[in-house]
Design a protein around this motif. Structure first.
Motif, PDB file in Angstrom:
ATOM      1  N   THR A  31      -4.770   9.435   8.359  1.00 43.93           N
ATOM      2  CA  THR A  31      -4.905   8.027   8.390  1.00 43.93           C
ATOM      3  C   THR A  31      -3.797   7.514   7.524  1.00 43.93           C
ATOM      4  OG1 THR A  31      -6.146   7.792   6.591  1.00 43.93           O
ATOM      5  CG2 THR A  31      -7.317   7.968   8.717  1.00 43.93           C
ATOM      6  N   TYR A  80      -0.066   6.006   6.130  1.00 44.62           N
ATOM      7  CA  TYR A  80       1.081   5.076   6.728  1.00 44.62           C
ATOM      8  C   TYR A  80       2.320   5.566   5.861  1.00 44.62           C
ATOM      9  CZ  TYR A  80       3.994   1.200   7.088  1.00 44.62           C
ATOM     10  OH  TYR A  80       5.143   0.245   7.552  1.00 44.62           O
ATOM     11  N   TYR A  86       8.251   6.304   5.429  1.00 42.67           N
ATOM     12  CA  TYR A  86       9.255   6.329   4.604  1.00 42.67           C
ATOM     13  C   TYR A  86       9.650   7.943   3.934  1.00 42.67           C
ATOM     14  CZ  TYR A  86       8.824   1.466   4.974  1.00 42.67           C
ATOM     15  OH  TYR A  86       8.738   0.166   5.621  1.00 42.67           O
ATOM     16  N   VAL A 135      -0.561   4.708   1.485  1.00 49.97           N
ATOM     17  CA  VAL A 135      -0.057   3.479   1.997  1.00 49.97           C
ATOM     18  C   VAL A 135       1.339   3.207   1.749  1.00 49.97           C
ATOM     19  CG1 VAL A 135      -0.620   1.065   2.741  1.00 49.97           C
ATOM     20  CG2 VAL A 135      -2.472   2.881   2.630  1.00 49.97           C
ATOM     21  N   ASN A 183       5.369   1.446   1.495  1.00 54.47           N
ATOM     22  CA  ASN A 183       5.989   0.075   1.557  1.00 54.47           C
ATOM     23  C   ASN A 183       7.440   0.393   1.499  1.00 54.47           C
ATOM     24  OD1 ASN A 183       6.867  -2.638   0.445  1.00 54.47           O
ATOM     25  ND2 ASN A 183       4.616  -2.878   1.066  1.00 54.47           N
ATOM     26  N   ALA A 184       7.952  -0.544   2.121  1.00 55.13           N
ATOM     27  CA  ALA A 184       9.524  -0.618   2.060  1.00 55.13           C
ATOM     28  C   ALA A 184      10.090  -0.592   0.841  1.00 55.13           C
ATOM     29  CB  ALA A 184      10.062  -1.752   3.007  1.00 55.13           C
ATOM     30  N   VAL A 186       5.727  -0.082  -4.425  1.00 50.44           N
ATOM     31  CA  VAL A 186       4.735  -0.913  -3.819  1.00 50.44           C
ATOM     32  C   VAL A 186       3.747  -0.175  -3.099  1.00 50.44           C
ATOM     33  CG1 VAL A 186       4.058  -3.023  -2.639  1.00 50.44           C
ATOM     34  CG2 VAL A 186       5.919  -3.321  -3.793  1.00 50.44           C
ATOM     35  N   VAL A 210      -6.033   4.902  -3.257  1.00 46.27           N
ATOM     36  CA  VAL A 210      -6.676   4.202  -2.351  1.00 46.27           C
ATOM     37  C   VAL A 210      -8.014   4.787  -2.310  1.00 46.27           C
ATOM     38  CG1 VAL A 210      -6.815   4.042   0.093  1.00 46.27           C
ATOM     39  CG2 VAL A 210      -4.524   3.965  -0.915  1.00 46.27           C
ATOM     40  N   ALA A 237      -5.061  -1.461   1.689  1.00 47.22           N
ATOM     41  CA  ALA A 237      -5.223  -0.039   1.623  1.00 47.22           C
ATOM     42  C   ALA A 237      -6.509   0.408   2.533  1.00 47.22           C
ATOM     43  CB  ALA A 237      -5.436   0.378   0.313  1.00 47.22           C
ATOM     44  N   ILE A 276      -5.767  -0.366   6.390  1.00 46.57           N
ATOM     45  CA  ILE A 276      -4.684   0.543   7.052  1.00 46.57           C
ATOM     46  C   ILE A 276      -5.251   1.917   7.134  1.00 46.57           C
ATOM     47  CG2 ILE A 276      -2.496   1.492   6.733  1.00 46.57           C
ATOM     48  CD1 ILE A 276      -2.459  -1.482   7.643  1.00 46.57           C
ATOM     49  N   ARG A 297      -4.435  -2.725  12.373  1.00 47.20           N
ATOM     50  CA  ARG A 297      -3.111  -3.016  12.611  1.00 47.20           C
ATOM     51  C   ARG A 297      -3.206  -4.360  13.149  1.00 47.20           C
ATOM     52  NH1 ARG A 297      -2.616   1.046  10.134  1.00 47.20           N
ATOM     53  NH2 ARG A 297      -1.399   2.678  10.281  1.00 47.20           N
ATOM     54  N   ARG A 318       2.598  -9.679  -2.316  1.00 48.34           N
ATOM     55  CA  ARG A 318       3.313 -10.474  -1.129  1.00 48.34           C
ATOM     56  C   ARG A 318       4.284  -9.576  -0.298  1.00 48.34           C
ATOM     57  NH1 ARG A 318       5.130 -16.589  -3.858  1.00 48.34           N
ATOM     58  NH2 ARG A 318       3.053 -16.724  -4.996  1.00 48.34           N
ATOM     59  N   GLN A 319       4.823  -8.599  -1.090  1.00 48.37           N
ATOM     60  CA  GLN A 319       5.639  -7.440  -0.612  1.00 48.37           C
ATOM     61  C   GLN A 319       4.652  -6.535   0.230  1.00 48.37           C
ATOM     62  OE1 GLN A 319       8.906  -7.277  -0.884  1.00 48.37           O
ATOM     63  NE2 GLN A 319       8.732  -5.836   0.796  1.00 48.37           N
ATOM     64  N   CYS A 320       3.575  -6.349  -0.193  1.00 46.40           N
ATOM     65  CA  CYS A 320       2.564  -5.489   0.539  1.00 46.40           C
ATOM     66  C   CYS A 320       1.941  -6.286   1.728  1.00 46.40           C
ATOM     67  CB  CYS A 320       1.265  -5.260  -0.292  1.00 46.40           C
ATOM     68  SG  CYS A 320      -0.033  -4.430   0.507  1.00 46.40           S
ATOM     69  N   GLU A 350       4.538  -6.022   4.662  1.00 47.54           N
ATOM     70  CA  GLU A 350       4.744  -4.771   5.275  1.00 47.54           C
ATOM     71  C   GLU A 350       3.905  -4.784   6.690  1.00 47.54           C
ATOM     72  OE1 GLU A 350       6.701  -2.260   4.112  1.00 47.54           O
ATOM     73  OE2 GLU A 350       6.398  -0.676   5.580  1.00 47.54           O
ATOM     74  N   PHE A 351       2.720  -5.617   6.537  1.00 45.91           N
ATOM     75  CA  PHE A 351       1.874  -5.332   7.766  1.00 45.91           C
ATOM     76  C   PHE A 351       1.647  -6.752   8.276  1.00 45.91           C
ATOM     77  CE2 PHE A 351       0.542  -2.381   4.377  1.00 45.91           C
ATOM     78  CZ  PHE A 351       0.990  -1.133   5.036  1.00 45.91           C
ATOM     79  N   GLY A 365      12.174  -6.017   4.223  1.00 49.17           N
ATOM     80  CA  GLY A 365      11.037  -5.702   4.800  1.00 49.17           C
ATOM     81  C   GLY A 365      11.493  -4.133   5.464  1.00 49.17           C
ATOM     82  N   PRO A 366      10.602  -3.472   6.111  1.00 50.81           N
ATOM     83  CA  PRO A 366      10.625  -2.388   6.810  1.00 50.81           C
ATOM     84  C   PRO A 366      12.128  -2.245   7.604  1.00 50.81           C
ATOM     85  CG  PRO A 366       8.383  -3.200   7.250  1.00 50.81           C
ATOM     86  CD  PRO A 366       9.230  -3.981   6.484  1.00 50.81           C
ATOM     87  N   GLN A 389      10.297   0.263  11.814  1.00 54.92           N
ATOM     88  CA  GLN A 389       9.527  -0.779  12.538  1.00 54.92           C
ATOM     89  C   GLN A 389       8.311  -1.380  11.732  1.00 54.92           C
ATOM     90  OE1 GLN A 389       8.418   0.459  16.630  1.00 54.92           O
ATOM     91  NE2 GLN A 389       8.096  -1.688  17.332  1.00 54.92           N
ATOM     92  N   GLN A 441       4.697  -3.224  11.164  1.00 52.48           N
ATOM     93  CA  GLN A 441       3.701  -2.847  11.668  1.00 52.48           C
ATOM     94  C   GLN A 441       2.798  -4.098  11.985  1.00 52.48           C
ATOM     95  OE1 GLN A 441       1.935   0.225  11.587  1.00 52.48           O
ATOM     96  NE2 GLN A 441       3.951   0.680  11.593  1.00 52.48           N
ATOM     97  N   GLY A 469       9.264  -8.145  -3.374  1.00 50.60           N
ATOM     98  CA  GLY A 469       8.557  -9.238  -4.007  1.00 50.60           C
ATOM     99  C   GLY A 469       8.016  -8.914  -5.313  1.00 50.60           C
ATOM    100  N   MET A 470       7.880  -7.299  -5.732  1.00 48.74           N
ATOM    101  CA  MET A 470       7.785  -7.016  -7.105  1.00 48.74           C
ATOM    102  C   MET A 470       8.620  -7.479  -8.270  1.00 48.74           C
ATOM    103  SD  MET A 470       6.879  -3.043  -7.896  1.00 48.74           S
ATOM    104  CE  MET A 470       6.183  -2.796  -9.698  1.00 48.74           C
TER     105      MET A 470
END
Ligand SMILES: [Zn+2]
Ligand SMILES: [Zn+2]
Ligand SMILES: [Zn+2]
Ligand SMILES: [Zn+2]
Lengths: 148, 148, 148, 148
Positions: free
Chosen positions: A28, A30, A33, A55, A57-58, A62, A69, B72, B75, B80, B102-104, B107-108, B138-139, B145, B147, C99-100
């Motif tokens: 499960t 993600y 990266y 999980v 993040n770009a 993060v 988790v 967390a 996902i 999704r 906000r960054q998290c 991502e999604f 972002g990604p 790609q 999510q 964002g961080m």
């Protein structure tokens, strides 16, 4: 396995359940990266299993690791007190929790809590929290009572 | 509320559910250090609600915010696509997600995703992700790609 | 450039210095995991330039981004008050702070502070902090006075 | 002190310098949230001392600990190879680096590197990295060569 179970106070059924669930948890993740899948499962004192996976993040910092988790789920679901932590990756020898996750475990577990680390073929090694994070920094240093 | 629901494509029932659940989520926070409770709830495209709350740590940077706890969970449970994010604190005016969260979310979620921020008295404001994190990283910047 | 400098209260010499230093800073990144180099430079109210670059870690969340490295240096060197933040990467269009990092900037800068984002060819865009992190969460929410 | 210096390959002058600098570094902390000051100093193989202190944030997870501030400075200044890490707080017994910082140290130091922990009265204890972070996860697990 039998000896491990005796040493760490788990039944063989619980051990098998930890292995089955941590392997499933790994799927499960993600992790586009690092492409490094990690699964984690906690066994609560109440006999509940709680799973997590990494999980990412770009923005790499993060990211939340699998162990954190699982604890985030368990703690916000009201669980307190844990009998074991299992972690699984695809590499061999088994990978251990990163230092950040050891610190997370420290917030919520006894120093004697076993941490079972599985590789991709279900081989494993076990260490107690105190062995993985000796002389640890914890809630007491800030005047907060441990949740363990 | 009616107008908010129309603007952001939510039913009033869904809005009410978000408020009820995010208030309940806030009570599950583990925040002995900041004593600042935060709840978060996601509404998935499949109509599932997923809750989270902040889980702090004696080592402050090991803390996971409410929003990231909720993502967390969602996902790693296989969800999704998200239609709304709700956040609640005890202060007024309503607190917004920190930049890390906000960054998290980025991502999604779609940039149009509404983020509903409740204060301690159920007053709220709403902003779309793109408004809270303009010109975001972002990604795609890393060849991954989205999510959303 | 001239117009940008007038709008944001910088001299052309300062702008040139920011570009030169942020390009140099990018070369100091430690990023074997993402291979995504980022440089950052701060200009203090006292006219000092402070540089940083991303410092990654095998455990991705232990990574520190370029902007946070620069602020960590500046703050522990005693600087308070910043006139500009510059960031540089190798991609185009210019990447923005995650964002961080916007949250980190928020702790130490006025909402009007310009954030100058350079791509790999010295093209740039500029946004004020308030534009990049609207409706932000900051020290005041926890009863702490801003350092800006 | 003499025995410690012999065991860990430091001169008494270097040890004194580490203590003086880590005490000074502690005073540069920005910690309005925890009010828990931490200083850190690294001694490079080239004989350079690099200092850091904790830099906190209203969003707790955006905080950077003292040790990571010091490594961020050192690495982006081009230093590689470290002979010792010193940490100082105001409590007794001496606080140890949190797990997240042990992971940061792991990225850049030999497992034999001594970590000297001072309390508020200059009393100290010393542990090697391998003792503080046994069976560690590091760059090799991701196919990256260690920087130590
Ligand atoms: Zn981890
Ligand atoms: Zn947050
Ligand atoms: Zn960043
Ligand atoms: Zn730390």
């Amino acid at each position: 396995v039998r000896e491990t179970c005796q040493t760490y106070g788990l039944s063989e059924g619980e051990f098998g359940e930890l292995l089955a669930r941590v392997t499933a948890a790994k799927a499960t993740a993600y992790c586009p990266y690092s492409k490094f899948r990690v699964g984690a499962v906690l066994l609560t004192r109440g006999g509940i299993f709680v799973s997590g996976a990494n999980v990412e993040n770009a923005s790499y910092p993060v990211t939340t690791c699998a162990e954190r988790v699982a604890f985030a789920k368990a703690i916000t679901d009201g669980h307190r007190g844990f009998r074991a932590v299992a972690v699984a990756t695809d590499i061999s020898p088994p990978a251990s929790p990163c230092g950040m996750c050891r610190q997370c475990i420290r917030e919520f577990c006894d120093l004697e809590t076993p941490i079972i680390m599985f590789d991709g073929d279900s081989n494993f090694s076990v260490m107690r929290l105190e062995e993985l994070l000796p002389l640890s920094f914890g809630p007491e240093a800030l005047g907060v009572q441990s949740q363990a």
